[in-house]
Design a protein around this motif. Structure first.
Motif, mmCIF file in Angstrom:
data_model
loop_
_atom_site.group_PDB
_atom_site.id
_atom_site.type_symbol
_atom_site.label_atom_id
_atom_site.label_comp_id
_atom_site.label_asym_id
_atom_site.label_seq_id
_atom_site.Cartn_x
_atom_site.Cartn_y
_atom_site.Cartn_z
ATOM 1 N N ARG A 26 -10.437 1.739 12.455
ATOM 2 C CA ARG A 26 -11.553 1.501 13.116
ATOM 3 C C ARG A 26 -12.743 1.915 12.358
ATOM 4 O O ARG A 26 -13.695 1.116 12.397
ATOM 5 C CB ARG A 26 -11.509 2.082 14.686
ATOM 6 C CG ARG A 26 -10.209 1.268 15.444
ATOM 7 C CD ARG A 26 -10.334 2.073 16.822
ATOM 8 N NE ARG A 26 -11.693 1.752 17.561
ATOM 9 C CZ ARG A 26 -11.942 2.344 18.737
ATOM 10 N NH1 ARG A 26 -10.970 2.717 19.427
ATOM 11 N NH2 ARG A 26 -13.114 1.753 19.384
ATOM 12 N N LEU A 27 -12.921 3.140 11.837
ATOM 13 C CA LEU A 27 -13.843 3.704 11.280
ATOM 14 C C LEU A 27 -14.085 2.824 10.118
ATOM 15 O O LEU A 27 -15.386 2.471 9.703
ATOM 16 C CB LEU A 27 -13.557 5.109 10.834
ATOM 17 C CG LEU A 27 -14.827 5.913 9.829
ATOM 18 C CD1 LEU A 27 -16.081 5.694 10.684
ATOM 19 C CD2 LEU A 27 -14.328 7.159 9.449
ATOM 20 N N ALA A 28 -12.984 2.452 9.262
ATOM 21 C CA ALA A 28 -13.218 1.629 8.175
ATOM 22 C C ALA A 28 -13.816 0.330 8.270
ATOM 23 O O ALA A 28 -14.570 0.065 7.672
ATOM 24 C CB ALA A 28 -11.777 1.719 7.211
ATOM 25 N N LEU A 29 -13.240 -0.148 9.439
ATOM 26 C CA LEU A 29 -13.705 -1.392 9.718
ATOM 27 C C LEU A 29 -15.436 -1.610 10.173
ATOM 28 O O LEU A 29 -16.031 -2.115 9.666
ATOM 29 C CB LEU A 29 -12.723 -2.207 10.931
ATOM 30 C CG LEU A 29 -13.278 -3.375 11.297
ATOM 31 C CD1 LEU A 29 -13.379 -4.534 10.474
ATOM 32 C CD2 LEU A 29 -12.350 -3.752 12.633
ATOM 33 N N SER A 30 -15.696 -0.511 10.965
ATOM 34 C CA SER A 30 -16.945 -0.131 11.386
ATOM 35 C C SER A 30 -17.910 0.125 10.048
ATOM 36 O O SER A 30 -18.864 -0.773 9.866
ATOM 37 C CB SER A 30 -17.155 0.918 12.074
ATOM 38 O OG SER A 30 -18.648 1.206 12.474
ATOM 39 N N ARG B 163 -20.431 -4.049 -5.614
ATOM 40 C CA ARG B 163 -19.085 -3.892 -4.836
ATOM 41 C C ARG B 163 -18.857 -2.421 -4.570
ATOM 42 O O ARG B 163 -18.601 -1.477 -5.493
ATOM 43 C CB ARG B 163 -18.173 -4.493 -5.730
ATOM 44 C CG ARG B 163 -16.908 -4.559 -4.918
ATOM 45 C CD ARG B 163 -15.803 -5.515 -5.845
ATOM 46 N NE ARG B 163 -16.290 -6.875 -5.526
ATOM 47 C CZ ARG B 163 -15.863 -7.835 -4.543
ATOM 48 N NH1 ARG B 163 -15.290 -7.277 -3.602
ATOM 49 N NH2 ARG B 163 -16.290 -8.862 -4.301
ATOM 50 N N LEU B 164 -18.506 -2.039 -3.451
ATOM 51 C CA LEU B 164 -17.933 -0.674 -2.787
ATOM 52 C C LEU B 164 -16.672 -0.833 -2.331
ATOM 53 O O LEU B 164 -15.924 -1.974 -1.986
ATOM 54 C CB LEU B 164 -18.960 -0.354 -1.806
ATOM 55 C CG LEU B 164 -20.466 -0.472 -1.758
ATOM 56 C CD1 LEU B 164 -21.135 0.065 -0.628
ATOM 57 C CD2 LEU B 164 -20.919 -0.044 -2.979
ATOM 58 N N LEU B 165 -15.863 0.314 -2.622
ATOM 59 C CA LEU B 165 -14.541 0.418 -2.203
ATOM 60 C C LEU B 165 -14.510 1.673 -1.095
ATOM 61 O O LEU B 165 -15.092 2.742 -1.278
ATOM 62 C CB LEU B 165 -13.678 0.845 -3.103
ATOM 63 C CG LEU B 165 -12.168 1.114 -2.988
ATOM 64 C CD1 LEU B 165 -11.523 -0.119 -2.227
ATOM 65 C CD2 LEU B 165 -11.524 1.638 -4.246
ATOM 66 N N ILE B 166 -13.876 1.348 0.089
ATOM 67 C CA ILE B 166 -13.668 2.329 1.160
ATOM 68 C C ILE B 166 -12.167 2.605 1.142
ATOM 69 O O ILE B 166 -11.142 1.903 1.230
ATOM 70 C CB ILE B 166 -14.008 2.001 2.536
ATOM 71 C CG1 ILE B 166 -15.851 1.611 2.493
ATOM 72 C CG2 ILE B 166 -13.669 2.750 3.450
ATOM 73 C CD1 ILE B 166 -16.105 0.886 3.721
ATOM 74 N N VAL B 167 -11.771 3.982 0.946
ATOM 75 C CA VAL B 167 -10.457 4.368 1.124
ATOM 76 C C VAL B 167 -10.410 5.288 2.359
ATOM 77 O O VAL B 167 -11.043 6.527 2.020
ATOM 78 C CB VAL B 167 -10.249 5.243 -0.155
ATOM 79 C CG1 VAL B 167 -8.604 5.424 -0.327
ATOM 80 C CG2 VAL B 167 -10.338 4.123 -1.501
ATOM 81 N N GLU B 168 -10.115 4.979 3.369
ATOM 82 C CA GLU B 168 -10.049 5.379 4.570
ATOM 83 C C GLU B 168 -8.705 4.891 5.483
ATOM 84 O O GLU B 168 -8.619 3.747 5.664
ATOM 85 C CB GLU B 168 -11.604 5.140 5.437
ATOM 86 C CG GLU B 168 -11.402 5.686 6.741
ATOM 87 C CD GLU B 168 -11.404 7.096 6.935
ATOM 88 O OE1 GLU B 168 -10.283 7.500 7.607
ATOM 89 O OE2 GLU B 168 -12.304 7.740 6.472
ATOM 90 N N VAL C 57 -11.590 -2.482 1.282
ATOM 91 C CA VAL C 57 -10.939 -1.567 2.087
ATOM 92 C C VAL C 57 -9.692 -1.397 1.892
ATOM 93 O O VAL C 57 -8.798 -2.324 2.007
ATOM 94 C CB VAL C 57 -11.203 -1.715 3.640
ATOM 95 C CG1 VAL C 57 -10.610 -0.417 4.387
ATOM 96 C CG2 VAL C 57 -12.785 -1.915 4.042
ATOM 97 N N VAL C 58 -8.995 -0.203 1.637
ATOM 98 C CA VAL C 58 -7.772 0.274 1.686
ATOM 99 C C VAL C 58 -7.439 1.562 2.316
ATOM 100 O O VAL C 58 -8.659 2.219 2.712
ATOM 101 C CB VAL C 58 -7.241 0.438 0.050
ATOM 102 C CG1 VAL C 58 -7.199 -0.842 -0.372
ATOM 103 C CG2 VAL C 58 -8.088 1.575 -0.496
ATOM 104 N N HIS C 59 -6.205 1.576 3.003
ATOM 105 C CA HIS C 59 -5.891 2.618 3.755
ATOM 106 C C HIS C 59 -5.040 3.838 3.245
ATOM 107 O O HIS C 59 -4.622 4.841 4.030
ATOM 108 C CB HIS C 59 -5.547 2.286 5.287
ATOM 109 C CG HIS C 59 -6.208 1.075 5.855
ATOM 110 N ND1 HIS C 59 -7.623 1.475 6.182
ATOM 111 C CD2 HIS C 59 -6.071 -0.244 5.886
ATOM 112 C CE1 HIS C 59 -8.078 0.181 6.790
ATOM 113 N NE2 HIS C 59 -7.054 -0.680 6.633
#
Length: 220
Positions: free
Chosen positions: A11-15, A2-7, A29-31
């Motif tokens: 659009r970049l986070a979704l990609s 499991r990875l977490l993207i904080v971005e 993903v969180v922003h």
């Protein structure tokens, strides 16, 4: 894993999320920096992809706070800045690697895999809630002494609840993390899986909070 993207660039986070999901990872993903810190503190992630320029709290502070709290999750920092000082600051706060935008997706995946290999296999995270035990690595669930067979989607829905015991988890959040960002089917699909979990587990274990979502109640 499991990875977490904080971005905050959505659009970049979704990609990135779509690409990494296709690689076989489970991706959240969180922003916002504060939400990223909260999520990384409360959920056992295998790796965090962390932007530096974030609303709420910048990536340097998020990284430093995680390290100060004793979290050793690998952190790959992203930034639009370029310079030795920025890289040094990121690494000084405890980041494991650093990637400057714009970057190649292939390079990012290679960095992610390298960080995960470097960390090596860790202990299997077993989440315990009363007599409910959820092994998120082996994907197995026990209720008391009995193992409960769940489908992949049922397990994923239960995982969203058991990682936040006592908290209300919204239907939208479950859809976002169990299905995908582009899901445009009937949102009531969540209720179908909640009903299935109630049948397989125990009545009263999962409570519906009207207009808000679902909550895992205190176990025995």
């Amino acid at each position: 894993m499991r990875l977490l993207i904080v971005e905050d660039e959505k659009r970049l986070a979704l990609s990135l999320a779509r690409g990494l999901t296709a690689e076989g990872y489970a991706v959240d993903v969180v922003h916002d920096g504060r939400e990223g810190l909260h999520r990384a503190t409360e959920t056992p992630y295998d790796l965090v992809i962390l932007d530096i320029m974030l609303p709420g709290m910048n990536g340097y502070r998020v990284c430093a706070a995680l390290r100060a709290a004793g979290h050793d999750v690998p952190i790959l920092m992203l930034t639009a800045k370029d310079g030795e000082y920025d890289e040094a600051e990121g690494l000084d706060t405890g980041a494991d690697d650093y990637l400057t935008k714009p970057f190649s997706y292939v390079v990012l995946v290679a960095r992610v895999k390298a960080l995960l290999r470097r960390r090596g296999p860790g202990p299997s995270p077993v989440l315990v809630h009363g007599d409910l035990k959820v092994d998120t690595a082996a994907r197995r669930v026990h209720l008391g002494e009995d193992e409960v067979a769940l489908t992949a989607k049922e397990f994923a829905v239960l995982e969203q609840l058991v990682t936040r015991p006592g908290e209300v988890v919204s239907k939208a959040r479950i859809l976002e993390h169990v299905w995908d960002f582009a899901y445009d089917g009937d949102p009531n699909i969540v209720e179908v899986y909640i009903s299935a979990l109630r049948r397989k587990l125990r009545p009263g274990l999962i409570r519906t909070v009207r207009g808000a979502g679902y909550r895992l109640e205190a176990g025995r």
